[in-house]
Design an enzyme around this catalytic site. Structure first.
Site, PDB file in Angstrom:
ATOM      1  N   HIS A 142       0.838  -1.207   0.000  1.00  0.00           N
ATOM      2  CA  HIS A 142       0.000   0.000   0.000  1.00  0.00           C
ATOM      3  C   HIS A 142       0.874   1.260   0.000  1.00  0.00           C
ATOM      4  CE1 HIS A 142      -3.594   2.440   1.414  1.00  0.00           C
ATOM      5  NE2 HIS A 142      -2.589   3.254   1.638  1.00  0.00           N
ATOM      6  N   GLU A 143       1.855   1.295   0.906  1.00  0.00           N
ATOM      7  CA  GLU A 143       2.678   2.506   1.027  1.00  0.00           C
ATOM      8  C   GLU A 143       3.554   2.706  -0.210  1.00  0.00           C
ATOM      9  OE1 GLU A 143       1.859   4.623   3.096  1.00  0.00           O
ATOM     10  OE2 GLU A 143       0.625   3.280   4.297  1.00  0.00           O
TER      11      GLU A 143
HETATM   12 NI    NI Z   1      -2.384   5.337   1.840  1.00  0.00          NI
END
Ligand code: NI
Length: 177
Positions: A142-143
Site C-alpha cells: 500500500h505505502e
Molecule cells: Ni495510503
C-alpha cells in the site's frame, strides 16, 4: 517538526511518480521523516508516504503496535524505508480491507500479494532487507504504491466492496488509516 496537511484523493500530486532520495543522513531527509512521523501519529495512521504530504520522494514510514482490541492485526515494526524495492515471492494474492489517510473515512477490499521481499534503506543509509507476509506485506504494498502514484481504490476488483467505514462496519471504532 510538524504535523503536515495530508493530500486527499483528487490532488494530482498523489498520481505522480516520486523520485529516489539521492543523499542519506541529511537534515532535509531527517526533517521530512520527522514531519511524516508527527503527521502519521496525529492522525493515528498505520503508514504514510512522502507524496501524501506533498514531497515527491521515495520515502515511506509504517508500523502497527500490537493492539488487544484487534487481535487479528499482526504487529508490524515501526519502519522508515527509503528507495524501496519490492520483489514478490510468488503469485499468490489475498483480499483484505484497506484505508488511507488520503481517502479519509472509507474502506475498500484490495487484493495484494501474500508474500514479498522488500529492500531499501533507513534514514542513515543502512540497508533494510526483509521477507514478510500477510498484513505486513499488505502495508508495504500500500505505502510503496503511493510512490508510483497508485491509490488503493485503483486496485479494488469489485467496487461494491468500497464504501464509507461507518456504513461498512457499523458500530466499530476503526482508525482512519
Ligand atoms: Ni495510503
Amino acid at each position: 517538526m510538524a504535523v503536515k496537511p495530508v493530500l486527499r484523493m483528487g490532488d494530482v500530486r498523489l498520481l505522480q511518480v516520486s523520485q529516489p532520495v539521492a543523499h542519506f543522513d541529511t537534515p532535509e531527509l531527517h526533517t521530512l521523516i520527522a514531519d511524516m512521523e508527527d503527521t502519521m501519529q496525529a492522525l493515528n495512521g498505520a503508514g504514510l508516504a512522502a507524496p501524501q504530504i506533498g514531497v515527491l520522494l521515495r520515502v515511506v514510514i509504517f508500523g502497527i503496535a500490537a493492539n488487544p482490541r484487534y487481535p487479528d492485526a499482526e504487529p508490524v515494526p515501526q519502519t522508515v524505508l527509503v528507495n524501496p524495492v519490492i520483489t514478490m515471492m510468488d503469485a499468490e494474492m489475498e483480499e483484505g480491507w484497506e484505508g488511507c489517510l488520503s481517502v479519509p473515512g472509507m474502506r475498500g477490499l484490495v487484493p495484494r500479494h501474500l508474500r514479498l521481499r522488500y529492500q531499501g534503506f533507513d534514514a542513515q543509509g543502512a540497508g533494510i532487507d526483509r521477507t514478510v507476509d500477510g498484513f505486513h506485506a499488505r502495508v508495504v504494498q500500500h505505502e510503496c504504491d503511493h510512490l508510483d502514484g497508485v491509490l488503493y481504490p485503483m486496485r479494488i476488483r469489485d467496487l461494491r466492496n468500497f464504501g464509507f467505514t461507518s456504513e461498512l462496519f457499523p458500530g466499530e471504532t476503526i482508525e482512519d488509516d
